[in-house]
Motif scaffolding. Structure first.
Motif, PDB file in Angstrom:
ATOM      1  N   MET A 144       0.934  -1.240   0.049  1.00 12.36           N
ATOM      2  CA  MET A 144       0.028  -0.028  -0.032  1.00 12.36           C
ATOM      3  C   MET A 144       0.747   1.243  -0.034  1.00 12.36           C
ATOM      4  SD  MET A 144      -2.980   1.305   2.780  1.00 12.36           S
ATOM      5  CE  MET A 144      -3.815  -0.111   2.908  1.00 12.36           C
ATOM      6  N   THR A 145       0.684   2.182  -0.768  1.00 12.13           N
ATOM      7  CA  THR A 145       1.318   3.507  -0.871  1.00 12.13           C
ATOM      8  C   THR A 145       0.361   4.443  -0.081  1.00 12.13           C
ATOM      9  OG1 THR A 145       0.339   4.119  -2.945  1.00 12.13           O
ATOM     10  CG2 THR A 145       2.396   2.912  -3.040  1.00 12.13           C
ATOM     11  N   SER A 146       0.883   5.677  -0.148  1.00 16.79           N
ATOM     12  CA  SER A 146       0.214   6.700   0.606  1.00 16.79           C
ATOM     13  C   SER A 146       0.273   7.952   0.037  1.00 16.79           C
ATOM     14  CB  SER A 146       0.506   6.650   2.230  1.00 16.79           C
ATOM     15  OG  SER A 146       1.920   7.138   2.258  1.00 16.79           O
ATOM     16  N   SER A 147      -0.599   8.993   0.317  1.00 10.78           N
ATOM     17  CA  SER A 147      -0.451  10.389  -0.239  1.00 10.78           C
ATOM     18  C   SER A 147      -1.178  11.211   0.496  1.00 10.78           C
ATOM     19  CB  SER A 147      -1.014  10.449  -1.830  1.00 10.78           C
ATOM     20  OG  SER A 147      -1.037  11.770  -1.980  1.00 10.78           O
ATOM     21  N   PRO A 148      -0.918  12.355   0.935  1.00 12.55           N
ATOM     22  CA  PRO A 148      -1.678  13.404   1.613  1.00 12.55           C
ATOM     23  C   PRO A 148      -3.003  13.705   1.203  1.00 12.55           C
ATOM     24  CG  PRO A 148       0.598  14.254   1.667  1.00 12.55           C
ATOM     25  CD  PRO A 148       0.523  13.024   0.714  1.00 12.55           C
ATOM     26  N   LEU A 149      -2.974  13.725  -0.263  1.00 10.76           N
ATOM     27  CA  LEU A 149      -4.250  13.970  -0.879  1.00 10.76           C
ATOM     28  C   LEU A 149      -4.415  13.298  -2.316  1.00 10.76           C
ATOM     29  CD1 LEU A 149      -6.901  16.219  -1.341  1.00 10.76           C
ATOM     30  CD2 LEU A 149      -5.206  17.672  -2.364  1.00 10.76           C
ATOM     31  N   VAL A 150      -5.430  12.751  -2.362  1.00 12.62           N
ATOM     32  CA  VAL A 150      -5.729  11.981  -3.565  1.00 12.62           C
ATOM     33  C   VAL A 150      -6.873  12.658  -4.272  1.00 12.62           C
ATOM     34  CG1 VAL A 150      -6.751  10.010  -4.578  1.00 12.62           C
ATOM     35  CG2 VAL A 150      -4.944   9.611  -3.158  1.00 12.62           C
ATOM     36  N   GLU A 174     -12.880   3.876   0.665  1.00 12.62           N
ATOM     37  CA  GLU A 174     -13.229   3.283   1.978  1.00 12.62           C
ATOM     38  C   GLU A 174     -12.909   4.042   2.948  1.00 12.62           C
ATOM     39  OE1 GLU A 174     -11.832  -0.419   1.718  1.00 12.62           O
ATOM     40  OE2 GLU A 174     -12.922  -1.042   0.126  1.00 12.62           O
ATOM     41  N   GLN A 175     -13.414   4.139   4.310  1.00 14.03           N
ATOM     42  CA  GLN A 175     -12.937   4.739   5.622  1.00 14.03           C
ATOM     43  C   GLN A 175     -11.773   3.912   6.144  1.00 14.03           C
ATOM     44  OE1 GLN A 175     -14.817   7.811   7.289  1.00 14.03           O
ATOM     45  NE2 GLN A 175     -12.627   7.823   7.444  1.00 14.03           N
ATOM     46  N   ALA A 176     -10.786   4.569   6.557  1.00 15.47           N
ATOM     47  CA  ALA A 176      -9.792   3.816   7.192  1.00 15.47           C
ATOM     48  C   ALA A 176      -9.707   4.278   8.598  1.00 15.47           C
ATOM     49  CB  ALA A 176      -8.272   4.205   6.680  1.00 15.47           C
ATOM     50  N   ALA A 177      -8.819   3.817   9.492  1.00 14.85           N
ATOM     51  CA  ALA A 177      -8.675   4.151  10.802  1.00 14.85           C
ATOM     52  C   ALA A 177      -8.417   5.613  11.098  1.00 14.85           C
ATOM     53  CB  ALA A 177      -7.603   3.493  11.640  1.00 14.85           C
ATOM     54  N   GLN A 178      -7.613   6.113  10.222  1.00 14.50           N
ATOM     55  CA  GLN A 178      -7.246   7.616   9.949  1.00 14.50           C
ATOM     56  C   GLN A 178      -7.232   7.654   8.327  1.00 14.50           C
ATOM     57  OE1 GLN A 178      -3.365   7.743  11.727  1.00 14.50           O
ATOM     58  NE2 GLN A 178      -4.273   8.958  13.256  1.00 14.50           N
ATOM     59  N   GLY A 179      -8.088   8.837   7.865  1.00 15.34           N
ATOM     60  CA  GLY A 179      -8.115   9.044   6.432  1.00 15.34           C
ATOM     61  C   GLY A 179      -9.117   8.105   5.736  1.00 15.34           C
ATOM     62  N   GLY A 189      -5.870  -2.979  -8.764  1.00 13.73           N
ATOM     63  CA  GLY A 189      -5.445  -3.755  -7.483  1.00 13.73           C
ATOM     64  C   GLY A 189      -4.762  -3.134  -6.759  1.00 13.73           C
ATOM     65  N   ASP A 190      -4.426  -1.811  -6.946  1.00 12.64           N
ATOM     66  CA  ASP A 190      -3.656  -0.890  -6.135  1.00 12.64           C
ATOM     67  C   ASP A 190      -4.504  -0.329  -5.008  1.00 12.64           C
ATOM     68  OD1 ASP A 190      -1.486  -1.378  -7.590  1.00 12.64           O
ATOM     69  OD2 ASP A 190      -1.853   0.603  -8.825  1.00 12.64           O
ATOM     70  N   THR A 191      -3.974  -0.249  -3.830  1.00 14.68           N
ATOM     71  CA  THR A 191      -4.412   0.541  -2.628  1.00 14.68           C
ATOM     72  C   THR A 191      -3.583   1.747  -2.170  1.00 14.68           C
ATOM     73  OG1 THR A 191      -3.259  -0.919  -0.922  1.00 14.68           O
ATOM     74  CG2 THR A 191      -5.666  -1.469  -1.970  1.00 14.68           C
ATOM     75  N   ILE A 192      -4.200   2.768  -1.949  1.00 16.77           N
ATOM     76  CA  ILE A 192      -3.646   4.057  -1.475  1.00 16.77           C
ATOM     77  C   ILE A 192      -4.114   4.413  -0.463  1.00 16.77           C
ATOM     78  CG2 ILE A 192      -2.753   6.536  -2.503  1.00 16.77           C
ATOM     79  CD1 ILE A 192      -3.700   5.252  -5.282  1.00 16.77           C
ATOM     80  N   HIS A 193      -3.459   5.019   0.634  1.00 13.76           N
ATOM     81  CA  HIS A 193      -3.766   5.534   1.866  1.00 13.76           C
ATOM     82  C   HIS A 193      -3.769   7.058   1.560  1.00 13.76           C
ATOM     83  CE1 HIS A 193      -3.595   7.204   5.943  1.00 13.76           C
ATOM     84  NE2 HIS A 193      -4.512   6.600   6.153  1.00 13.76           N
ATOM     85  N   ALA A 194      -4.792   7.479   2.001  1.00 14.39           N
ATOM     86  CA  ALA A 194      -4.882   9.314   1.600  1.00 14.39           C
ATOM     87  C   ALA A 194      -5.889   9.921   2.877  1.00 14.39           C
ATOM     88  CB  ALA A 194      -5.858   9.492   0.610  1.00 14.39           C
ATOM     89  N   CYS A 215      -7.280  18.807   7.853  1.00 13.73           N
ATOM     90  CA  CYS A 215      -7.494  17.236   7.861  1.00 13.73           C
ATOM     91  C   CYS A 215      -6.157  16.739   7.446  1.00 13.73           C
ATOM     92  CB  CYS A 215      -8.441  16.880   6.759  1.00 13.73           C
ATOM     93  SG  CYS A 215     -10.092  17.476   7.068  1.00 13.73           S
ATOM     94  N   VAL A 216      -5.246  17.164   6.669  1.00 11.81           N
ATOM     95  CA  VAL A 216      -4.167  16.471   6.048  1.00 11.81           C
ATOM     96  C   VAL A 216      -3.017  17.008   7.039  1.00 11.81           C
ATOM     97  CG1 VAL A 216      -2.151  16.675   4.555  1.00 11.81           C
ATOM     98  CG2 VAL A 216      -4.641  16.981   3.704  1.00 11.81           C
ATOM     99  N   SER A 217      -3.120  18.126   7.635  1.00 14.67           N
ATOM    100  CA  SER A 217      -2.120  18.207   8.692  1.00 14.67           C
ATOM    101  C   SER A 217      -2.287  17.391   9.861  1.00 14.67           C
ATOM    102  CB  SER A 217      -2.126  19.804   9.223  1.00 14.67           C
ATOM    103  OG  SER A 217      -1.880  20.522   7.895  1.00 14.67           O
ATOM    104  N   ASP A 218      -3.650  17.261  10.332  1.00 13.85           N
ATOM    105  CA  ASP A 218      -3.763  16.350  11.555  1.00 13.85           C
ATOM    106  C   ASP A 218      -3.206  14.694  11.164  1.00 13.85           C
ATOM    107  OD1 ASP A 218      -5.073  18.506  12.595  1.00 13.85           O
ATOM    108  OD2 ASP A 218      -7.140  17.918  12.297  1.00 13.85           O
TER     109      ASP A 218
END
Length: 356
Positions: A1-7, A103-108, A116-121, A347-350
């Motif tokens: 899983m990759t991540s990005s502050p803003l998708v 989808e809602q995550a625990a954070q973000g 099939g990629d997943t990105i945490h935003a 939201c991103v900063s938090d």
């Protein structure tokens, strides 16, 4: 899983404006676009489409349309403009990447793609517009009609309709523009709920958009606008009105039903028809948000001025009249983009610990 502050989902005019706003706010963003070009739905519009606003009022801040500022850019010119603008951004744009779920995550949020990629935003902007969801009203007898029924999202040029009897449904700019070009090759009737309302393209020797800009009418909120403007209005240099007045295009109240060979008009008159084209608009196309529960039962976003009412960190761009008369236009989308990015920044900063 990759991540990005803003998708940012979508790389049309809304997504590109959001990417620029994010850059100016110091946010690192990732843009995901299902198509193969950073131009959104523009390449899919009909061939003869021209903007209803001059080039000088159809561009992003700091990046004017090239060429004569008083001309009306074509579809292909808009595509080239958006692609050129995308090339100036210092933001990653992944083409051929269709988002299937947010989808809602625990954070973000977790953003899932078709590959099939997943990105945490930390935050998400839904900027996919509405072209993927054309609206065609249900009318009795459709299953019996032997002719062609299409939305203008599928229309490209008038050649396939040469010599045919065509009904164009709608009273807006696109309906009238398409009916006008069809009338050169086909017998055309414009079916309307209300008679077409024409507005002069030029007033006092200047395009209407000059006055919208000068008088700041572009900034009016929808609640005020609805009191000033009743119904849909069509910009006209005089050619469209002349075509209706001469009978080259006939205008009739909306038909009430289909039959095997055509349509039935009010009063029971039947008319043979070969094709019906609906220029009846679009609805926001947001199927990837259904798992999140961010939409109403009709699939429309639950938002206020583009900010989600259901999920912190979720925002929208490209909703018609989202904040003003010029929302969802080339000349006005940047204002909405800066507004939503500003409100997503906390939201991103938090979630990113203050680091973008």
């Amino acid at each position: 899983m990759t991540s990005s502050p803003l998708v940012i989902i979508g790389a049309g005019q809304s997504g590109l404006a959001a990417a620029k706003a994010a850059e100016l706010a110091g946010l690192r963003a990732l843009v995901l676009e299902s198509g193969d070009r950073p131009a959104g739905s523009w390449p899919s519009y009909y061939d003869s489409l021209t903007l209803f606003s001059p080039a000088r009022y159809s561009s992003f801040p700091g990046t004017p349309f090239p060429g004569d500022p008083d001309r009306y850019p074509t579809r292909d010119e808009v595509v080239a403009y958006l692609e050129s603008y995308a090339a100036t951004l210092d933001t990653e744009i992944r083409l051929g990447t269709r988002v299937t779920a947010v989808e809602q995550a625990a954070q973000g949020f977790i953003v899932r793609t078709e590959s099939g990629d997943t990105i945490h935003a930390a935050a998400v902007i839904a900027a996919t517009g509405s072209f993927g969801r054309p609206y065609v009203p249900a009318i009795h007898g459709r299953e019996r009609f032997g002719g062609e029924v299409r939305h203008v999202a599928e229309y490209r040029d008038p050649k396939p309709y040469a010599g045919k009897r065509v009904v164009v449904v709608g009273a807006g700019n696109s309906a009238v523009q398409i009916a006008y070009e069809l009338a050169e090759l086909a017998h055309v009737t414009l079916a309307v709920r209300r008679p077409v309302q024409f507005v002069p393209q030029l007033r006092g020797g200047r395009d209407t958009h000059y006055w919208l800009h000068t008088l700041r009418l572009d900034l009016l909120p929808p609640s005020v606008l609805s009191r000033l403007i009743k119904g849909t209005q069509v910009l006209d240099t005089g050619s469209y009105r002349a075509a209706l007045d001469s009978g080259d295009i006939s205008q009739r109240p909306m038909f009430t039903a289909y039959d095997e060979a055509g349509v039935s008009w009010e009063g029971g008159e039947r008319e043979p028809v070969d094709a019906v084209l609906f220029a009846t608009g679009y609805r926001p196309h947001l199927p990837y948000l259904e798992p999140l529960g961010a939409l109403d039962p009709n699939g429309l976003p639950l938002h206020q001025r583009g900010i989600s009412l259901t999920h912190r960190g979720l925002a929208y761009l490209g909703v018609e009249f989202q904040r003003s008369f010029s929302s969802n236009t080339l000349r006005g989308i940047h204002r909405d983009a800066h507004y939503v990015v500003k409100r997503l920044t906390p939201c991103v900063s938090d979630l990113m610990g203050g680091a973008n």
